[in-house]
Scaffold this motif. Sequence first.
Motif, PDB file in Angstrom:
ATOM      1  N   ASN A 102       0.838  -1.202   0.000  1.00 40.17           N
ATOM      2  CA  ASN A 102       0.000   0.000   0.000  1.00 40.17           C
ATOM      3  C   ASN A 102       0.872   1.251   0.000  1.00 40.17           C
ATOM      4  N   LYS A 103       1.885   1.273   0.848  1.00 44.05           N
ATOM      5  CA  LYS A 103       2.758   2.442   0.953  1.00 44.05           C
ATOM      6  C   LYS A 103       3.510   2.705  -0.355  1.00 44.05           C
ATOM      7  N   ALA A 104       4.026   1.652  -0.988  1.00 42.84           N
ATOM      8  CA  ALA A 104       4.762   1.824  -2.243  1.00 42.84           C
ATOM      9  C   ALA A 104       3.845   2.344  -3.343  1.00 42.84           C
ATOM     10  N   THR A 105       2.608   1.857  -3.368  1.00 45.85           N
ATOM     11  CA  THR A 105       1.635   2.311  -4.366  1.00 45.85           C
ATOM     12  C   THR A 105       1.287   3.778  -4.160  1.00 45.85           C
ATOM     13  N   ILE A 106       0.997   4.147  -2.929  1.00 45.74           N
ATOM     14  CA  ILE A 106       0.658   5.533  -2.617  1.00 45.74           C
ATOM     15  C   ILE A 106       1.824   6.463  -2.919  1.00 45.74           C
ATOM     16  N   LEU A 107       3.054   6.014  -2.621  1.00 43.13           N
ATOM     17  CA  LEU A 107       4.239   6.828  -2.921  1.00 43.13           C
ATOM     18  C   LEU A 107       4.308   7.140  -4.407  1.00 43.13           C
ATOM     19  N   TRP A 113       7.810   7.395   4.481  1.00 43.51           N
ATOM     20  CA  TRP A 113       7.203   6.478   5.434  1.00 43.51           C
ATOM     21  C   TRP A 113       8.033   6.219   6.689  1.00 43.51           C
ATOM     22  N   GLY A 114       9.276   6.691   6.733  1.00 48.22           N
ATOM     23  CA  GLY A 114      10.073   6.509   7.936  1.00 48.22           C
ATOM     24  C   GLY A 114      11.455   5.957   7.623  1.00 48.22           C
ATOM     25  N   ALA A 115      12.463   6.480   8.301  1.00 48.59           N
ATOM     26  CA  ALA A 115      13.849   6.108   8.018  1.00 48.59           C
ATOM     27  C   ALA A 115      14.150   4.651   8.351  1.00 48.59           C
ATOM     28  N   ASP A 116      13.287   4.019   9.149  1.00 49.59           N
ATOM     29  CA  ASP A 116      13.515   2.623   9.531  1.00 49.59           C
ATOM     30  C   ASP A 116      12.828   1.644   8.584  1.00 49.59           C
ATOM     31  N   LYS A 117      12.113   2.133   7.574  1.00 51.70           N
ATOM     32  CA  LYS A 117      11.364   1.263   6.673  1.00 51.70           C
ATOM     33  C   LYS A 117      12.283   0.620   5.633  1.00 51.70           C
ATOM     34  N   VAL A 118      11.848  -0.539   5.144  1.00 55.92           N
ATOM     35  CA  VAL A 118      12.623  -1.251   4.124  1.00 55.92           C
ATOM     36  C   VAL A 118      11.785  -1.435   2.862  1.00 55.92           C
ATOM     37  N   THR A 119      12.479  -1.541   1.734  1.00 59.24           N
ATOM     38  CA  THR A 119      11.838  -1.909   0.471  1.00 59.24           C
ATOM     39  C   THR A 119      12.154  -3.371   0.191  1.00 59.24           C
ATOM     40  N   GLU A 162       8.633  -3.207  -4.539  1.00 59.35           N
ATOM     41  CA  GLU A 162       9.242  -2.602  -5.731  1.00 59.35           C
ATOM     42  C   GLU A 162       8.320  -2.678  -6.959  1.00 59.35           C
ATOM     43  N   PRO A 163       7.759  -3.855  -7.306  1.00 59.24           N
ATOM     44  CA  PRO A 163       6.792  -3.855  -8.418  1.00 59.24           C
ATOM     45  C   PRO A 163       5.494  -3.115  -8.089  1.00 59.24           C
ATOM     46  N   SER A 164       5.120  -3.050  -6.805  1.00 52.12           N
ATOM     47  CA  SER A 164       3.958  -2.240  -6.437  1.00 52.12           C
ATOM     48  C   SER A 164       4.196  -0.790  -6.827  1.00 52.12           C
ATOM     49  N   TYR A 165       5.439  -0.376  -6.712  1.00 58.93           N
ATOM     50  CA  TYR A 165       5.843   0.988  -7.055  1.00 58.93           C
ATOM     51  C   TYR A 165       5.932   1.178  -8.563  1.00 58.93           C
ATOM     52  N   PHE A 166       6.683   0.301  -9.254  1.00 64.68           N
ATOM     53  CA  PHE A 166       6.910   0.574 -10.679  1.00 64.68           C
ATOM     54  C   PHE A 166       5.684   0.321 -11.539  1.00 64.68           C
ATOM     55  N   GLN A 167       4.756  -0.543 -11.077  1.00 65.18           N
ATOM     56  CA  GLN A 167       3.588  -0.797 -11.916  1.00 65.18           C
ATOM     57  C   GLN A 167       2.681   0.437 -12.017  1.00 65.18           C
ATOM     58  N   ALA A 211      13.091   0.284 -13.922  1.00 68.40           N
ATOM     59  CA  ALA A 211      12.629   0.160 -12.544  1.00 68.40           C
ATOM     60  C   ALA A 211      13.836   0.099 -11.612  1.00 68.40           C
ATOM     61  N   PRO A 212      13.612   0.143 -10.299  1.00 64.70           N
ATOM     62  CA  PRO A 212      14.745   0.000  -9.376  1.00 64.70           C
ATOM     63  C   PRO A 212      15.574  -1.263  -9.598  1.00 64.70           C
TER      64      PRO A 212
END
Length: 416
Positions: free
Chosen positions: A62-67, A308-314, A319-324, A356-357
């Motif tokens: 959800n976060k990657a999509t919203i970003l 989303w926060g410096a402690d978050k991970v990808t 990653e595909p949630s983001y690039f799609q 993509a990344p």
Amino acid sequence: MAIKRRDFLKATAATGAVAAAAGFPHIWIKDYGLARAANGEIKVGVLFSLTGTTAIIEESLNKATILAIEEINNAGGINGMKIVPIVEDPASDPATFADKARKLVVSDQCVSVFGSYTSASRKAVLPVFERRNNLYWYPTLYEGRECSKNVIYTGAVPNQQQDEFIPWLFKNFGPKFYLIGSNYIYPREENNYCKKLLAELGGEVVEEEYVPLGHSEFSSVINKIRSTQPNVIFSTVVGDSVVALHRQYRSAGLDPEKMPMASLTTSENEVAAMGGDAAAGHFTSAPYFMVHQSPENEKFVEAYRKRWGADKVTHFVSEPSYFQVYLFKQAVEKLAPSDITPENIREAVKGEEMIAPQGRVRIEPENLHTWLWPKIAVAKSDGQFEVLVESSEWIAPDPYAAYPNQQCTASGLVES
């Protein structure tokens, strides 16, 4: 109640004047499809679990999509139109996924929906999108064996995760595999493909076991592992269960140097939840890891953490949630506002490419799956992975690799 297009038009033709007088002029849309892209807005659904057993991973999707949506909107949108996300929480329940998908497609008139982690939830919503001829964007690695014109698949299929992974594990650790997975279609189909590859190598499956989604007690599994002494524990356990399995493995004193877990589903997100010490020494095969070196990935990781926060991970599903979303943007950019329909977006995205990344990706026109870059990595105690093997070229998706008599084509499933 579902409303068919012809029924909708017939009803509005009969009652339009009354509705307009009552203050509902938005009902007067010449083409029902235009409701999806009107007033300078493009409505899309975001359908990832924010609660329940798979929220541990889906919340990050959800976060990657919203970003991605926010980045596109901040840069001017798509041909000047803003993407409007309508977020729903299906609560890790396939039936709720179907209900929420129906709302997004029918009531909210979304032109596309981005969603799902498990194959169980994708299978639950698939009839909604096929019946309504809408478009679902699915970012998760999955088992293949699906050929739908209403899904864009941006995650890996078995040949993109296992073709290099299983021979590598066989060579480096030995021929005896213990297969443990969550009890639904994805682990069973991935294990079928694993067994196919092992048979070609002369390997052996000493045990094959499935546990319910959300399962947290693995003492009997640990005991069986002790008794069968496999060389590799091949895991397709998902969600919270990944954390429980790894912690109990470590508490039992098992040694990853002698008997590692090799997973298709353990990412940086699960590692963050279980702790680096519980993950260290175990392996994952995926097209993307957070440590991947590229300008595109550095930008993605920095933006994700800033938002989303410096402690978050990808990880390999965020990653595909983001690039799609960016592939969606590229497809919609080709269309006039009046032509923004799910069918036209599907045709426009065929063959689309972007960096993509993880590297350059491409939507395969024949089957709507994605060309990706397989990698093998080992988890470290610091919570990150070290990439050990990386494909020298992008790999074409073959969703029916385990079924050589079947092929997904632009005209549908072909059997020979």
